[in-house]
Design a protein around this motif. Structure first.
Motif, PDB file in Angstrom:
ATOM      1  N   UNK A 159      40.092  -6.578  23.771  1.00  0.00           N
ATOM      2  CA  UNK A 159      39.813  -5.206  24.184  1.00  0.00           C
ATOM      3  C   UNK A 159      40.008  -4.280  22.986  1.00  0.00           C
ATOM      4  N   UNK A 160      39.045  -3.399  22.729  1.00  0.00           N
ATOM      5  CA  UNK A 160      39.096  -2.515  21.556  1.00  0.00           C
ATOM      6  C   UNK A 160      38.956  -1.065  21.997  1.00  0.00           C
ATOM      7  N   UNK A 161      39.888  -0.231  21.560  1.00  0.00           N
ATOM      8  CA  UNK A 161      39.795   1.216  21.808  1.00  0.00           C
ATOM      9  C   UNK A 161      40.239   1.940  20.538  1.00  0.00           C
ATOM     10  N   UNK A 162      39.260   2.377  19.758  1.00  0.00           N
ATOM     11  CA  UNK A 162      39.497   3.077  18.491  1.00  0.00           C
ATOM     12  C   UNK A 162      38.687   4.376  18.493  1.00  0.00           C
ATOM     13  N   UNK A 167      41.979  -4.557  30.409  1.00  0.00           N
ATOM     14  CA  UNK A 167      43.320  -4.662  29.840  1.00  0.00           C
ATOM     15  C   UNK A 167      44.121  -5.773  30.527  1.00  0.00           C
ATOM     16  N   UNK A 168      43.909  -5.941  31.819  1.00  0.00           N
ATOM     17  CA  UNK A 168      44.666  -6.941  32.580  1.00  0.00           C
ATOM     18  C   UNK A 168      44.286  -8.366  32.220  1.00  0.00           C
ATOM     19  N   UNK A 197      34.366  -9.088  21.909  1.00  0.00           N
ATOM     20  CA  UNK A 197      35.011  -7.783  21.813  1.00  0.00           C
ATOM     21  C   UNK A 197      34.413  -6.818  22.838  1.00  0.00           C
ATOM     22  N   UNK A 198      35.267  -6.228  23.649  1.00  0.00           N
ATOM     23  CA  UNK A 198      34.860  -5.208  24.607  1.00  0.00           C
ATOM     24  C   UNK A 198      35.360  -3.870  24.076  1.00  0.00           C
ATOM     25  N   UNK A 251      29.687  -2.941  23.931  1.00  0.00           N
ATOM     26  CA  UNK A 251      30.042  -1.520  23.915  1.00  0.00           C
ATOM     27  C   UNK A 251      30.049  -1.012  25.352  1.00  0.00           C
ATOM     28  N   UNK A 252      31.134  -0.345  25.759  1.00  0.00           N
ATOM     29  CA  UNK A 252      31.273   0.096  27.132  1.00  0.00           C
ATOM     30  C   UNK A 252      31.637   1.579  27.198  1.00  0.00           C
ATOM     31  N   UNK A 253      31.065   2.323  28.171  1.00  0.00           N
ATOM     32  CA  UNK A 253      31.409   3.740  28.328  1.00  0.00           C
ATOM     33  C   UNK A 253      32.834   3.913  28.826  1.00  0.00           C
ATOM     34  N   UNK A 254      33.410   5.067  28.555  1.00  0.00           N
ATOM     35  CA  UNK A 254      34.784   5.344  28.958  1.00  0.00           C
ATOM     36  C   UNK A 254      34.909   5.335  30.478  1.00  0.00           C
ATOM     37  N   UNK A 255      35.869   4.590  30.969  1.00  0.00           N
ATOM     38  CA  UNK A 255      36.153   4.505  32.402  1.00  0.00           C
ATOM     39  C   UNK A 255      37.579   4.025  32.568  1.00  0.00           C
TER      40      UNK A 255
END
Length: 346
Positions: free
Chosen positions: A183-186, A235-236, A206-207, A223-227
């Motif tokens: 999981x990637x959040x940058x 994350x789980x 990579x998500x 690539x995924x939109x914010x939700x």
């Protein structure tokens, strides 16, 4: 009892804390109005828990390619509008103001002599923390940015001070491990830079959650939109998380028992301190440029044990209802007594 709760909306961690506090305060019969600042209203998402919330311009910082852009931060903020919003905010109907590092509500409470408390990670910088001594730089800015009568700090360790554990919601989904799913959040990094970092590692999936309208798939990068809901699900079940050094997300990753590879936002003192503390506690590995050797070393490590943080929101809600009379030190001791997160000597 009626409260105005101000939330700095620049980072999602502040909003997440408010999302956790909202039902805890409601359970104690406390009426709460929410005010958010630091982000355009159209960029706020999953805000249903806050009812008819208010939005003000407030203050924020601008980022260019993973670094604080000081010039844009200076020119895109409006101190004139900030002063107007502070003076226009009427607090007569409220018994207390809570500020999660939000300047409009904090300054309005100070000027109108309304009781105020701060609940935020930033207030932990009042006490000595491991790392480069950033607190000495941070505290004058914190006191000016969002002044409160009493600040309650949150961190991953008490460091022998009246600091509370992280204020986060329980993971609503079963914890599993999908091998090779990262999981990637940058959010502060350039998308092309993220792509260049991740393309070489084709044996991993990579998500990446980012500010886009609809999902896009590119080889092994999704690539995924914010939700909020989709992010918590990912994350789980992920194998690990790559993220900036925001306090809220790192706390959720630690709670879920996921390995964390983290990049502090250049020029942001809080994230630099967070990186130092995470390394000191052995809770994450820190990078500035993602290199092959470091990635494979980190990715090959086993998942850490989950950390079962106590219900800080419920304890704070009771503390507030009872007039905030118990000392922060006593409250901290009660919350940490069954939790052991000891520093790693490095």
């Amino acid at each position: 009892m009626k409260i105005l709760y101000g939330v700095q909306a620049t980072g999602n961690g502040h909003i997440t804390r408010a999302r956790v506090m909202a039902p805890a305060l409601a359970k104690e019969g406390i009426e709460v109005d929410f005010l958010f600042s630091g982000r355009s209203p159209d960029k706020l998402f999953n805000m249903e828990p806050f009812g008819e919330y208010q939005v003000r311009r407030g203050l924020t910082f601008s980022v260019t390619d993973g670094k604080i852009d000081r010039w844009r931060s200076l020119t895109q903020n409006s101190l004139i509008q900030l002063v107007k919003d502070i003076r226009a905010l009427d607090l007569q109907a409220y018994d207390l103001v809570i500020s999660d590092f939000e300047p409009v509500t904090a300054w309005a409470a100070k000027l109108q002599k309304k009781p105020s408390i701060g609940i935020a990670h930033q207030y932990a910088f009042s006490y000595p923390l491991p790392g480069p001594g950033i607190g000495r730089v941070m505290m004058p800015m914190i006191r000016f940015f969002a002044p409160v009568q009493q600040g309650i700090g949150l961190h991953w360790h008490h460091f022998d001070g009246p600091i509370l554990p992280p204020l986060i919601e329980a993971q609503p989904y079963p914890i599993t491990v999908q091998q090779g799913m990262i999981l990637v959040y940058l959010p502060f990094e350039n998308r092309e830079q993220i792509r260049q970092w991740l393309i070489p590692f084709s044996d991993y999936e990579f998500h990446v959650y980012c500010d886009i309208e609809s999902p896009e798939n590119e080889e092994h990068i999704f690539w995924r939109p914010l939700s909020r809901e989709a992010f918590r699900q990912a994350q789980a079940c992920c194998d690990g998380v790559i993220a900036n050094c925001g306090f809220g997300l790192a706390s959720e990753v630690i709670q879920a028992g996921k390995k964390l590879l983290t990049k502090p936002l250049a020029g942001q003192p809080e994230q630099l301190s967070n990186a130092a503390v995470l390394a000191h506690l052995g809770l994450a590995e820190v990078f500035s440029e993602l290199e092959e050797e470091q990635f494979y070393r980190w990715a090959g490590r086993p998942s850490p044990e989950p950390v079962d943080y106590p219900d800080v929101a419920a304890a704070l809600a009771r503390w507030i209802l009872n007039g905030c009379h118990q000392s922060a030190g006593m409250l901290a001791r009660e919350l940490w007594q069954d939790l052991s997160v000891e520093p790693v000597v490095v």
